[in-house]
Design a protein around this motif. Structure first.
Motif, PDB file in Angstrom:
ATOM      1  N   TRP A  73       1.154  -0.883  -0.131  1.00  0.00           N
ATOM      2  CA  TRP A  73       0.217  -0.152   0.341  1.00  0.00           C
ATOM      3  C   TRP A  73       0.774   0.890  -0.120  1.00  0.00           C
ATOM      4  N   GLN A  74       0.264   2.299  -0.135  1.00  0.00           N
ATOM      5  CA  GLN A  74       1.204   3.623  -0.648  1.00  0.00           C
ATOM      6  C   GLN A  74      -0.302   4.595  -0.231  1.00  0.00           C
ATOM      7  N   LYS A  75       0.645   5.739   0.922  1.00  0.00           N
ATOM      8  CA  LYS A  75      -0.533   6.858   1.051  1.00  0.00           C
ATOM      9  C   LYS A  75      -0.755   7.767  -0.223  1.00  0.00           C
ATOM     10  N   LEU A  76      -1.332   8.065  -1.186  1.00  0.00           N
ATOM     11  CA  LEU A  76      -1.347   8.721  -2.257  1.00  0.00           C
ATOM     12  C   LEU A  76      -1.296  10.107  -1.479  1.00  0.00           C
ATOM     13  N   TYR A  77      -2.399  10.528  -0.150  1.00  0.00           N
ATOM     14  CA  TYR A  77      -2.579  11.860   0.645  1.00  0.00           C
ATOM     15  C   TYR A  77      -2.477  11.499   1.916  1.00  0.00           C
ATOM     16  N   LYS A  78      -2.409  12.322   2.546  1.00  0.00           N
ATOM     17  CA  LYS A  78      -2.820  12.268   3.915  1.00  0.00           C
ATOM     18  C   LYS A  78      -3.025  13.693   4.673  1.00  0.00           C
ATOM     19  N   SER A  79      -3.681  13.317   5.709  1.00  0.00           N
ATOM     20  CA  SER A  79      -4.168  15.085   6.331  1.00  0.00           C
ATOM     21  C   SER A  79      -4.842  14.964   7.648  1.00  0.00           C
ATOM     22  N   GLU A  80      -5.098  15.806   8.533  1.00  0.00           N
ATOM     23  CA  GLU A  80      -5.112  14.820   9.972  1.00  0.00           C
ATOM     24  C   GLU A  80      -7.045  13.878   9.759  1.00  0.00           C
ATOM     25  N   SER A  81      -7.938  14.910   8.897  1.00  0.00           N
ATOM     26  CA  SER A  81      -9.140  13.827   8.768  1.00  0.00           C
ATOM     27  C   SER A  81      -9.075  13.479   7.427  1.00  0.00           C
TER      28      SER A  81
ATOM     29  N   GLY B  45      -6.905  -1.738  -5.061  1.00  0.00           N
ATOM     30  CA  GLY B  45      -8.194  -0.745  -4.320  1.00  0.00           C
ATOM     31  C   GLY B  45      -7.887   0.378  -4.360  1.00  0.00           C
ATOM     32  N   LEU B  46      -8.552   1.725  -4.152  1.00  0.00           N
ATOM     33  CA  LEU B  46      -8.353   2.757  -4.196  1.00  0.00           C
ATOM     34  C   LEU B  46      -9.037   3.502  -2.895  1.00  0.00           C
ATOM     35  N   ASP B  47      -8.776   3.437  -1.664  1.00  0.00           N
ATOM     36  CA  ASP B  47      -9.311   3.502   0.224  1.00  0.00           C
ATOM     37  C   ASP B  47      -9.478   5.873  -0.014  1.00  0.00           C
ATOM     38  N   MET B  48     -10.628   5.774   0.474  1.00  0.00           N
ATOM     39  CA  MET B  48     -10.772   7.304   0.675  1.00  0.00           C
ATOM     40  C   MET B  48     -11.676   6.822   2.032  1.00  0.00           C
ATOM     41  N   ALA B  49     -10.659   8.023   3.146  1.00  0.00           N
ATOM     42  CA  ALA B  49     -10.818   7.710   4.224  1.00  0.00           C
ATOM     43  C   ALA B  49     -11.252   8.919   4.688  1.00  0.00           C
ATOM     44  N   ILE B  50     -12.062   8.868   5.720  1.00  0.00           N
ATOM     45  CA  ILE B  50     -11.984  10.599   6.284  1.00  0.00           C
ATOM     46  C   ILE B  50     -12.908  10.010   7.732  1.00  0.00           C
ATOM     47  N   ALA B  51     -11.910  11.076   8.490  1.00  0.00           N
ATOM     48  CA  ALA B  51     -12.860  11.006  10.086  1.00  0.00           C
ATOM     49  C   ALA B  51     -12.476  12.202  10.387  1.00  0.00           C
ATOM     50  N   SER B  52     -13.492  12.913  11.989  1.00  0.00           N
ATOM     51  CA  SER B  52     -13.747  13.967  11.814  1.00  0.00           C
ATOM     52  C   SER B  52     -14.488  13.644  13.248  1.00  0.00           C
ATOM     53  N   GLY B  53     -14.406  14.045  14.381  1.00  0.00           N
ATOM     54  CA  GLY B  53     -14.195  13.159  15.620  1.00  0.00           C
ATOM     55  C   GLY B  53     -15.857  11.888  16.356  1.00  0.00           C
TER      56      GLY B  53
ATOM     57  N   SER C 150     -15.178   4.955   5.245  1.00  0.00           N
ATOM     58  CA  SER C 150     -14.413   4.625   3.562  1.00  0.00           C
ATOM     59  C   SER C 150     -15.001   4.260   3.055  1.00  0.00           C
ATOM     60  N   LEU C 151     -14.452   4.922   1.875  1.00  0.00           N
ATOM     61  CA  LEU C 151     -15.140   4.822   0.824  1.00  0.00           C
ATOM     62  C   LEU C 151     -13.814   4.028   0.040  1.00  0.00           C
ATOM     63  N   VAL C 152     -13.777   2.423  -0.423  1.00  0.00           N
ATOM     64  CA  VAL C 152     -12.945   2.273  -1.339  1.00  0.00           C
ATOM     65  C   VAL C 152     -13.621   1.581  -2.918  1.00  0.00           C
ATOM     66  N   LEU C 153     -12.776   1.901  -3.476  1.00  0.00           N
ATOM     67  CA  LEU C 153     -13.099   1.256  -4.843  1.00  0.00           C
ATOM     68  C   LEU C 153     -12.560  -0.042  -5.434  1.00  0.00           C
TER      69      LEU C 153
END
Length: 325
Positions: free
Chosen positions: A82-90, A133-141, A146-149
């Motif tokens: 796996w490799q993170k293409l973009y990352k931030s706190e949320s 797979g392309l995993d797009m994950a958000i987190a806030s409170g 997680s939405l994965v194609l």
């Protein structure tokens, strides 16, 4: 000089990883089975090892997971890089490639696994297929999603097929959804809906602010769009409840086909846990049932579970010894 070069390469390789994690276990289970029809006795010993290795780079942008199972050391799901293409706190976007299990599950928490329980799993049918797979994950409170194609070779689509999996959690509510074989549903000049599965879990104890207790409702459904009526479209479903207070826990689950299951367990005799499961494959016929009772405890590294299982045609006495790391 050659040994020095080998040592330098090894040091550079190890330094590239933040840490290498190992986890796994081994089950050894002697069994004695009595055939209620013939009156015969048989003995057997099953051995089940498994090992998982994972690591990530120092920056936590890349990594891998490798899982082995069985004496033949077969690589199984999940095994991928796996490799993170973009990352931030949320928000994070991660690319994965390899053997990746996926799906939605709905089922009870307190069954022992000695006999089959009412539960629903809707996921990839072939765990050995190579997948990207392309995993797009958000987190806030309290919210996480997680939405994965997933894209993989398929004989039913022009070149590739796709699965879409979404898992959302918010406070006391968790919801899962999967659409399987999306491109295959629209191939060959025909347009139809893909197979779909969904699950929901509600932590009622958390929602009602009940302390020191478990109260969880769950449900799941699998839909076959090729069905000609509602009954055939409803491929499978399960509903149930987990209960717990202090040293007592119980599960109740009902699955399509009139399958009913009840499980109870307690640690009142701690450090020994005792429990029992009963499953009626068709609750309209209470003479047909599967039953299991067990006692489990731990001595240093080893976990022990002594159990007796009745399935109508056989009675099995087993002693499972396990170790985990």
């Amino acid at each position: 000089m050659r040994k020095l070069l080998v040592l330098l390469v090894a040091l550079v390789t190890v330094a590239a990883f933040a840490a290498v994690n190992f986890s796994g276990g081994l089950y050894v289970t002697p069994k004695l089975t009595y055939d209620t029809g013939t009156g015969g006795l048989t003995t057997a010993i099953s051995v089940s090892p498994w090992l998982s290795i994972s690591s990530s780079g120092e920056s936590d942008n890349t990594g891998f997971v490798v899982t082995f199972s069985g004496w033949s050391a077969n690589v199984t799901t999940d095994t991928y890089v796996w490799q993170k293409l973009y990352k931030s706190e949320s928000f994070n976007v991660t690319l994965k490639a390899g053997l990746i299990s996926r799906g939605v599950y709905a089922g009870p928490s307190y069954f022992s696994g000695i006999i089959g329980k009412p539960a629903l799993w809707f996921g990839n049918e072939d765990g050995t297929e190579a997948t990207v797979g392309l995993d797009m994950a958000i987190a806030s409170g309290d919210l996480s999603d997680s939405l994965v194609l997933y894209l993989y070779p398929s004989s039913t689509a022009t070149s590739v097929d796709a699965d879409l999996v979404n898992n959302l959690s918010f406070g006391f509510l968790s919801v899962g959804f999967m659409a399987r074989g999306i491109f295959g549903a629209v191939s060959g000049g025909t347009v139809s809906f893909p197979g779909m599965g969904a699950s929901v879990s509600i932590d009622l104890a958390k929602a009602l602010n009940i302390e020191n207790a478990t109260l969880r409702g769950f449900g799941g459904v699998a839909i076959d769009p090729a069905g000609t009526d509602l009954a055939s479209m409803l491929e499978d479903y399960v509903v149930g409840l987990d209960l717990g207070y202090d040293k007592f826990n119980a599960s109740l689950a009902f699955q399509k086909g009139n399958k009913l299951g009840i499980a109870v367990k307690t640690t009142v005799l701690s450090p020994v846990t005792i429990g029992a499961d009963i499953v009626l494959p068709d609750m309209t016929d209470i003479t047909e049932f599967n039953l299991a009772a067990y006692a489990s405890w731990t001595t240093e590294l080893l976990s022990h579970r002594v159990s007796v299982k009745y399935t109508g045609t056989a009675v099995e006495l087993a002693w499972r010894l396990g170790v985990y790391f």
